[in-house]
Design a protein around this motif. Structure first.
Motif, PDB file in Angstrom:
ATOM      1  N   ILE A 138       0.843  -1.204   0.000  1.00  0.00           N
ATOM      2  CA  ILE A 138       0.000   0.000   0.000  1.00  0.00           C
ATOM      3  C   ILE A 138       0.872   1.245   0.000  1.00  0.00           C
ATOM      4  O   ILE A 138       0.648   2.193  -0.766  1.00  0.00           O
ATOM      5  CB  ILE A 138      -0.952  -0.011   1.207  1.00  0.00           C
ATOM      6  N   GLU A 139       1.893   1.235   0.856  1.00  0.00           N
ATOM      7  CA  GLU A 139       2.794   2.390   0.936  1.00  0.00           C
ATOM      8  C   GLU A 139       3.603   2.561  -0.340  1.00  0.00           C
ATOM      9  O   GLU A 139       3.768   3.676  -0.840  1.00  0.00           O
ATOM     10  CB  GLU A 139       3.713   2.225   2.142  1.00  0.00           C
ATOM     11  N   LYS A 140       4.081   1.456  -0.894  1.00  0.00           N
ATOM     12  CA  LYS A 140       4.899   1.529  -2.100  1.00  0.00           C
ATOM     13  C   LYS A 140       4.114   2.064  -3.289  1.00  0.00           C
ATOM     14  O   LYS A 140       4.666   2.763  -4.155  1.00  0.00           O
ATOM     15  CB  LYS A 140       5.463   0.142  -2.426  1.00  0.00           C
ATOM     16  N   ASN A 141       2.829   1.756  -3.324  1.00  0.00           N
ATOM     17  CA  ASN A 141       1.992   2.214  -4.433  1.00  0.00           C
ATOM     18  C   ASN A 141       1.348   3.570  -4.173  1.00  0.00           C
ATOM     19  O   ASN A 141       0.524   4.017  -4.981  1.00  0.00           O
ATOM     20  CB  ASN A 141       0.910   1.171  -4.725  1.00  0.00           C
ATOM     21  N   ASN A 142       1.719   4.190  -3.065  1.00  0.00           N
ATOM     22  CA  ASN A 142       1.242   5.539  -2.754  1.00  0.00           C
ATOM     23  C   ASN A 142      -0.283   5.608  -2.716  1.00  0.00           C
ATOM     24  O   ASN A 142      -0.896   6.559  -3.189  1.00  0.00           O
ATOM     25  CB  ASN A 142       1.786   6.557  -3.770  1.00  0.00           C
ATOM     26  N   VAL A 143      -0.884   4.557  -2.150  1.00  0.00           N
ATOM     27  CA  VAL A 143      -2.335   4.508  -1.973  1.00  0.00           C
ATOM     28  C   VAL A 143      -2.646   4.826  -0.517  1.00  0.00           C
ATOM     29  O   VAL A 143      -1.998   4.317   0.397  1.00  0.00           O
ATOM     30  CB  VAL A 143      -2.892   3.118  -2.353  1.00  0.00           C
TER      31      VAL A 143
END
Length: 305
Positions: A138-143
């Protein structure tokens, strides 16, 4: 030399043979499911969650459908029980999770961003590596974390472990929502409300189906609404199919619901259009989200190992 394998009486042997026969019968389906996972045939369909007073969409539940090359679209009941028995449910979760992240990215192009819910088995909630990876992705995909909700099946009869409690708190501190699905369909519902930090409760569809015929059901729904409000959670009633059910729920003060009366599960691209017409921002949606203060507070659940 004594055999290392157990011996069976006639009745036990019959049960064993039946189990082996059932497993062998499933093997072709298991191979087909594995092929379907590799070919990305499992697609996300989304059913809107509706705010009853104004009938605007405030979220969506992501449901799995198998786009089989010869049988067409198959509902979850055709494959999820087999996936659970044969250890394939994690692969399905990852496939749907990736589609949920893509959906949230596409929703950014509209004026509305609503939270999307994914189903999670209690065994998956107890998997430390799985939960940590979900948060990292979630963090890596900036969601935004508060745009993802994980629904835990109440009807699964597994005990709540210490790992499940820690992972639930991990998801909550990260900002993700946590929903108790099919509330009222199993024996451990109230216990799970106490030991896991839920933000939302989804009342099983069997209650609303009897609402026009049974005043006791209305009393149960009213009590569930009061209980969730006292616990700082949202109540979502599932399975609304008629105008009468919608009217009675509104009269009882229920705020959120899902069901065919509002919309059937739909492909992601149609759901985006639906949100564009009837959407509502996340901050006004039906899921209570953690504040920054709440995320920093330690929480010590009571659990049964």
């Amino acid at each position: 030399m004594r055999s290392q394998f157990p011996t069976y009486g006639r009745s036990e042997l019959g049960v064993w043979n039946a189990a082996v026969g059932a497993a062998n019968h499933e093997l072709p389906l298991v191979a087909d499911i594995e092929r379907g996972l590799d070919s990305q045939e499992f697609k996300a369909f989304i059913q809107p969650k509706i705010h009853l007073p104004d009938r605007q969409v405030v979220g969506g539940e992501l449901l799995a459908r198998w786009n089989h090359p010869t049988r067409g679209f198959l509902p979850a009941g055709e494959f999820i029980p087999v996936m659970v028995r044969h250890g394939l449910i994690d692969s399905l979760l990852w496939s749907l999770f990736e589609q949920a992240l893509t959906l949230q990215e596409n929703l950014k192009c509209t004026d509305v961003l609503v939270p999307i819910s994914l189903n999670m088995h209690p065994e998956q909630l107890a998997n430390n590596n799985l939960v940590a990876r979900l948060v990292n992705e979630i963090e890596k995909n900036n969601v935004s974390h508060n745009s993802i909700i994980f629904e835990i099946l109440e009807s699964a009869t597994l005990p709540v472990s210490s790992d499940a409690c820690k992972n639930a708190l991990h998801l909550r501190r990260a900002g993700c929502g946590l929903s108790l699905d099919d509330f009222g369909s199993g024996y451990s519902a109230l216990e799970r409300l106490i030991v896991l930090p839920f933000t939302e409760v989804k009342l099983d569809r069997t209650f609303v189906q009897r609402i026009q015929d049974d005043f006791q059901v209305e009393a149960v729904i009213s009590c569930a609404l009061t209980l969730t409000e006292k616990l700082g959670m949202s109540l979502v009633v599932e399975g609304v199919e008629t105008a009468l059910q919608y009217q009675r729920l509104t009269q009882l003060g229920v705020q959120y619901a899902q069901g065919y009366f509002f919309a059937r599960p739909m492909p992601s691209e149609i759901f985006i259009e639906y949100c564009g017409k009837f959407g509502r921002a996340t901050s006004r949606g039906g899921t209570r989200l953690l504040s920054e203060c709440e995320r920093s507070v330690s929480w010590s659940p009571t659990y049964k190992a």
